[in-house]
Scaffold this active site. Structure first.
Site, PDB file in Angstrom:
ATOM      1  N   ASP A   1       1.580  -0.461   9.717  1.00 60.79           N
ATOM      2  CA  ASP A   1       2.031  -0.793   8.372  1.00 60.79           C
ATOM      3  C   ASP A   1       1.537   0.353   7.496  1.00 60.79           C
ATOM      4  O   ASP A   1       0.315   0.537   7.339  1.00 60.79           O
ATOM      5  CB  ASP A   1       1.410  -2.107   7.894  1.00 60.79           C
TER       6      ASP A   1
ATOM      7  N   HIS B   1      -0.685   0.582  16.423  1.00 61.25           N
ATOM      8  CA  HIS B   1      -0.034   0.210  17.674  1.00 61.25           C
ATOM      9  C   HIS B   1       0.665   1.429  18.280  1.00 61.25           C
ATOM     10  O   HIS B   1       1.038   2.364  17.563  1.00 61.25           O
ATOM     11  CB  HIS B   1       0.989  -0.897  17.425  1.00 61.25           C
TER      12      HIS B   1
ATOM     13  N   SER C   1      -6.651   5.531   5.782  1.00 61.54           N
ATOM     14  CA  SER C   1      -6.718   6.352   6.980  1.00 61.54           C
ATOM     15  C   SER C   1      -5.314   6.745   7.402  1.00 61.54           C
ATOM     16  O   SER C   1      -4.332   6.333   6.779  1.00 61.54           O
ATOM     17  CB  SER C   1      -7.440   5.600   8.097  1.00 61.54           C
TER      18      SER C   1
END
Length: 661
Positions: free
Chosen positions: A462, A518, A606
């Site tokens: 996301d 992911h 990040s």
């Protein structure tokens, strides 16, 4: 939703030349059947698009004739809220936002404000309506919102205007309602739009307002706004409409004729409202320009435009003063040296601009540190160590039980951007702030697109995403560090010749995002390489700085994944200011399936960067187009990223379908 119109159309272009042999014109299809047929034309033809005025120009492009579905009139009627205060509402569609006036009444505000917007078959169609509680001294407070799919509303076959009551959702929870809002929507198909603007142009010279025009009245109009062709054809055009030869014609009949003529051979050279020359537009955009210039004139209140996001429209007078004094500004695409202090990103799902929440004081400090030679001197004088020590100290603090009290404040700061309904565990289960920060989502919250097709890569987080087919493009549009290179990013132990001149995608995670990442592809993890380094912020202000090299100097962990469809893929997890740790949940030799959780970042913003071999991936067209504008795309885990160029059996139409889904 719609109004019933009794417009005469027998001279309109849709019926021209469509006789059935017995002199009787077949009836026109209904407005809704025409609209539905346009929705089925979900294709984009590679044709040049001229800029159009009004709404069309605000999106930076014209509207192709086969994409134009009509002009929608959206009216925000009233609301029924739990609170007792004064309110205003904002309507956001694509890269445009409009605002109502502040209501005079409390609890049940009434606006009756409307706006006309262009609807394209492949354009934005999810409108967001936000309601704000007023605050005269600073920014106003978002109290509720709803999303409206205009395609769903506009294809309802209703014969008269219909007001829909919609639930206003709590910004922090999509299952909690804060009240209701009443909205109506009506669409004009292109035939009606042409005739509508023609009738309004002709009304300018209907001096006695009887709905009929004499030859002299029509002549005045053509001489004022027409071109040479129009002046020469005044009598001819008038006779075509004056079927009974009495020297006076019905305005609707003449409007239909004029619309038909404008379609075949334009005769109005200047917009009657703004006076702008229409010659630079194509015919469809001439019509859109004039229609939006008139802007309905129904007597209802027209919303104020000129805003990029609802957040910008909601700022109070203190922000307006700071913008006037050049302390802050809005800009689409944050570039090196930009004065923009409000980061705008493009929401892929809703196709609208949204503003990333960031404290103004932090923006000023980042600009001073990363966008100036003085800041460079400070960095070289020990700021690197300060940032590292600060991040480590903050990381320890966020792991303490006392930090749990910061969770409600965090949710309030990012109201509307964090949906706790998607979180796997209830908020009271988090004993520290970091437990909340690395929260897991429910399995159904992020479905993986084409999960069994290894040739389609998906988004890793996301995040706000930038995608580039080559390193040269990334440094031209986004990364401004003077020493950035793939070799510098990956280091000697993880760099392969196959990555030289490869493609890369940057997944930037903001503090409010879900912070687990992911794998975007399926394959085997060959190796992990950990590279120590600095902890610069990954905010675009630093990435766009030519004085430091965020991605090649920050702490990072590189994973090399070997795949059958894409070759080798380098997955780079990059630490940043306030990010004390990068945790991976896989090990060398593991086979990973796309969509599998790969790791997580602790507190702070990040970034993940994925590097693909040269000519291995075709990124989705919308991601590339936004990146070329220096505009990040807001995406979710599992949505499509691109397709393997080595899968030669995949057709171009399937590539386009992947990017739409």
């Amino acid at each position: 939703m719609g109004h019933a119109h009794s417009t005469s159309r027998h001279n309109g272009r849709a019926g021209a030349g469509a006789g059935n042999g017995n002199g009787v014109e077949p009836p026109l299809p209904s407005r809704f059947s025409r609209f539905r047929s346009r929705l089925r034309l979900r294709r984009h033809r590679g044709r040049d698009r001229c800029g159009a005025a009004g709404d069309a120009s605000e999106s930076g492009k014209g509207v192709a004739a086969d994409e134009f579905a009509g002009i929608a009139r959206i009216r925000i009627v009233k609301a029924d809220l739990r609170f007792k205060d004064k309110f205003f509402a904002c309507l956001s569609l694509g890269e445009r936002t409009y605002r109502t006036e502040t209501s005079d009444s409390t609890h049940r505000p009434v606006w009756n404000s409307e706006k006309k917007v262009v609807i394209e078959t492949n354009g934005p169609h999810i409108a967001r309506i936000s309601v704000f509680e007023t605050n005269r001294f600073s920014k106003n407070t978002l109290v509720g919102y709803c999303e409206v799919d205009l395609f769903d509303l506009l294809t309802k076959d209703l014969e008269e205007e219909h007001v829909e009551d919609l639930a206003l959702l709590d910004p922090s929870s999509s299952t909690t309602t804060m009240g209701t809002i009443s909205v109506s929507c009506y669409i004009e198909d292109p035939v009606e739009t042409e005739q509508s603007f023609a009738r309004r142009v002709l009304a300018i010279v209907d001096y006695n307002e009887d709905g009929k025009l004499s030859l002299s009245e029509f002549s005045d109009l053509m001489k004022a706004f027409g071109n040479g062709l129009a002046v020469n054809k005044i009598e001819e055009l008038f006779r075509q409409a004056d079927t009974n030869g009495d020297g006076i014609v019905d305005m609707d009949e003449l409007a239909a004729l004029l619309a038909d003529q404008q379609e075949k051979e334009p005769i109005i050279s200047n917009c009657p409202v703004c006076g702008e020359s229409l010659g630079k537009y194509d015919k469809i955009n001439d019509m859109i320009h004039m229609t939006l210039c008139f802007d309905e004139g129904t007597g209802n209140q027209i919303m104020t435009g000129g805003f990029l996001t609802d957040k910008q429209a909601a700022y109070g007078w203190m922000f307006k003063l700071s913008e006037w004094a050049n302390f802050s500004s809005y800009d689409v695409g944050l570039r090196s040296g930009s004065t923009a202090s409000h980061i705008l990103v493009f929401d892929r799902r809703t196709k609208r601009l949204v503003e990333e929440a960031i404290d103004g004081k932090i923006v000023l400090s980042m600009r001073a540190l990363y966008q100036s030679k003085v800041g460079l001197t400070l960095i070289d004088s020990g700021v690197k160590d300060i940032l590292k020590n600060l991040s480590e100290k903050q990381g320890k603090k966020m792991n303490s039980p006392e930090s749990a009290k910061d969770i409600p404040k965090f949710l309030e700061l990012f109201a509307g951007q964090i949906n706790m309904d998607e979180t796997k565990d209830p908020i009271e289960s988090f004993k520290t702030f970091n437990e909340f920060f690395i929260r897991q989502l429910k399995p159904s919250a992020r479905p993986i697109a084409h999960i069994d097709d290894g040739s389609i890569a998906t988004c890793a987080a996301d995040c706000r995403l930038m995608a580039y087919s080559s390193v040269d493009e990334s440094t031209r549009f986004w990364i401004k560090g003077r020493k950035f290179s793939i070799e510098g990013l990956l280091g000697a132990d993880a760099h392969y010749n196959a990555f030289k001149n490869g493609s890369l995608v940057i997944f930037r995670l903001a503090p409010q995002d879900y912070h687990r990442f992911h794998v975007p592809v399926s394959g085997t993890v060959e190796k992990f390489v950990e590279i120590p380094g600095c902890l610069y912020t990954v905010n675009p202000i630093a990435v766009n700085s030519k004085y430091c090299n965020v991605f090649t100097e920050n702490k990072r962990v590189i994973s090399v994944i070997s795949t059958p469809e894409f070759g080798k893929v380098a997955f780079v997890a990059i630490g940043a200011t306030m990010v004390g740790s990068i945790t991976l949940v896989k090990k060398e030799g593991d086979y990973v399936h796309k969509g599998d959780e790969f790791g997580y970042f602790s507190f702070g913003g990040s970034t993940v960067i994925c590097v693909f071999e040269k000519d291995a991936i075709q990124f989705d067209a919308d991601l590339l187009a936004n990146s070329e504008r220096s505009l990040e795309t807001l995406v979710e885990v599992g949505t499509t990223l691109g397709v393997s160029k080595r899968n030669r059996g995949l057709k171009v139409s399937e590539l386009q379908k992947c990017s739409i889904e």
